[in-house]
Design a protein around this motif. Structure first.
Motif, mmCIF file in Angstrom:
data_model
loop_
_atom_site.group_PDB
_atom_site.id
_atom_site.type_symbol
_atom_site.label_atom_id
_atom_site.label_comp_id
_atom_site.label_asym_id
_atom_site.label_seq_id
_atom_site.Cartn_x
_atom_site.Cartn_y
_atom_site.Cartn_z
ATOM 1 N N UNK A 100 10.952 2.846 -8.817
ATOM 2 C CA UNK A 100 10.315 3.891 -7.363
ATOM 3 C C UNK A 100 8.692 3.590 -7.116
ATOM 4 N N UNK A 101 7.899 3.344 -8.218
ATOM 5 C CA UNK A 101 6.658 2.712 -8.171
ATOM 6 C C UNK A 101 6.354 1.242 -7.446
ATOM 7 N N UNK A 102 7.470 0.540 -7.290
ATOM 8 C CA UNK A 102 7.636 -0.216 -6.306
ATOM 9 C C UNK A 102 7.433 0.238 -4.616
ATOM 10 N N UNK A 103 7.493 1.625 -4.437
ATOM 11 C CA UNK A 103 7.878 2.195 -3.218
ATOM 12 C C UNK A 103 6.059 1.674 -2.432
ATOM 13 N N UNK A 104 6.648 1.871 -1.071
ATOM 14 C CA UNK A 104 4.632 1.248 -0.068
ATOM 15 C C UNK A 104 4.926 0.601 0.825
ATOM 16 N N UNK A 105 4.129 0.386 1.634
ATOM 17 C CA UNK A 105 4.571 -0.790 2.978
ATOM 18 C C UNK A 105 4.551 -1.963 2.150
ATOM 19 N N UNK A 139 -4.662 -0.872 -0.678
ATOM 20 C CA UNK A 139 -4.133 -1.736 -1.238
ATOM 21 C C UNK A 139 -3.852 -2.539 -2.532
ATOM 22 N N UNK A 140 -2.744 -3.858 -2.624
ATOM 23 C CA UNK A 140 -2.793 -4.585 -3.682
ATOM 24 C C UNK A 140 -2.003 -5.716 -3.413
ATOM 25 N N UNK A 141 -2.573 -6.539 -4.655
ATOM 26 C CA UNK A 141 -2.181 -8.045 -4.150
ATOM 27 C C UNK A 141 -0.660 -7.941 -4.906
ATOM 28 N N UNK A 142 0.423 -8.152 -4.653
ATOM 29 C CA UNK A 142 1.217 -8.425 -5.488
ATOM 30 C C UNK A 142 2.253 -9.837 -5.991
ATOM 31 N N UNK A 163 0.957 -0.937 0.053
ATOM 32 C CA UNK A 163 0.349 0.043 0.334
ATOM 33 C C UNK A 163 0.981 1.884 -0.196
ATOM 34 N N UNK A 164 0.839 2.220 -0.840
ATOM 35 C CA UNK A 164 1.414 3.487 -0.990
ATOM 36 C C UNK A 164 0.616 4.163 -1.008
ATOM 37 N N UNK A 165 0.943 5.643 -0.692
ATOM 38 C CA UNK A 165 0.381 6.341 -0.111
ATOM 39 C C UNK A 165 -0.712 6.888 -1.240
ATOM 40 N N UNK A 166 -2.231 6.928 0.002
ATOM 41 C CA UNK A 166 -3.086 7.898 -1.420
ATOM 42 C C UNK A 166 -3.117 6.179 -1.970
ATOM 43 N N UNK A 167 -2.806 5.683 -1.693
ATOM 44 C CA UNK A 167 -3.686 4.770 -3.091
ATOM 45 C C UNK A 167 -3.531 3.248 -2.109
ATOM 46 N N UNK A 223 9.021 -0.284 2.438
ATOM 47 C CA UNK A 223 10.071 -0.475 1.228
ATOM 48 C C UNK A 223 10.040 1.509 0.233
ATOM 49 N N UNK A 224 11.528 1.690 -0.272
ATOM 50 C CA UNK A 224 11.621 2.764 -0.749
ATOM 51 C C UNK A 224 12.573 2.629 -1.297
ATOM 52 N N UNK A 225 11.847 2.913 -2.449
ATOM 53 C CA UNK A 225 13.011 2.752 -3.667
ATOM 54 C C UNK A 225 13.698 4.424 -4.007
ATOM 55 N N UNK A 226 14.316 4.731 -4.129
ATOM 56 C CA UNK A 226 14.369 6.163 -4.775
ATOM 57 C C UNK A 226 16.559 6.220 -4.651
#
Length: 126
Positions: free
Chosen positions: A88-93, A45-48, A39-43, A122-125
């Motif tokens: 970077x799009x993989x950044x989320x809890x 929760x999605x199954x990975x 789950x990314x901020x403002x989004x 997880x933060x990709x930056x």
């Protein structure tokens, strides 16, 4: 006491790798389907990814196919998510979840899982 604990998150540069772990106590992961969600901020929760119980079949979100790999370590009652070529799009809890699911795990959503971990960032930056 039933508990799931995620670990392995952190800050990584684009193109890097991380391995997330989901360790269970109080019950066996071997007999349960296990899913990884994010789950990314403002989004929402999605199954990975997930791994089924009955035949070990797996599911991957299209955007992570060929980059992420889910696996079981039955001896250590742990499920891993190897994440390569991170973007970077993989950044989320990232959360792991487990439950008794009869069908292929890709047929189920987060509402079908009873047991959840606390999440790992997880933060990709660069």
């Amino acid at each position: 006491q039933v508990r799931l604990v995620e670990s392995g998150g952190g800050l990584v540069q684009p193109g890097g790798s991380l391995r997330l772990s989901c360790a269970a106590s109080g019950f066996s992961l071997n007999s349960r389907a296990v899913g990884w969600f994010r789950q990314a901020p403002g989004k929402e929760r999605e199954g990975v990814s997930c791994i089924s119980t009955h035949d070990g079949s797996t599911y991957y979100l299209d955007s992570v196919k060929d980059r992420f790999t889910i696996s079981r370590d039955n001896a250590n009652n742990t499920v891993y998510l190897q994440m390569n070529s991170l973007e970077p799009e993989d950044t989320a809890v990232y959360y792991c979840a487990a439950d008794l699911l009869a069908q292929w795990c890709g047929n189920y959503g987060p509402q079908d899982y009873s047991y959840w971990g606390q999440g790992t960032q997880v933060t990709v930056s660069s």
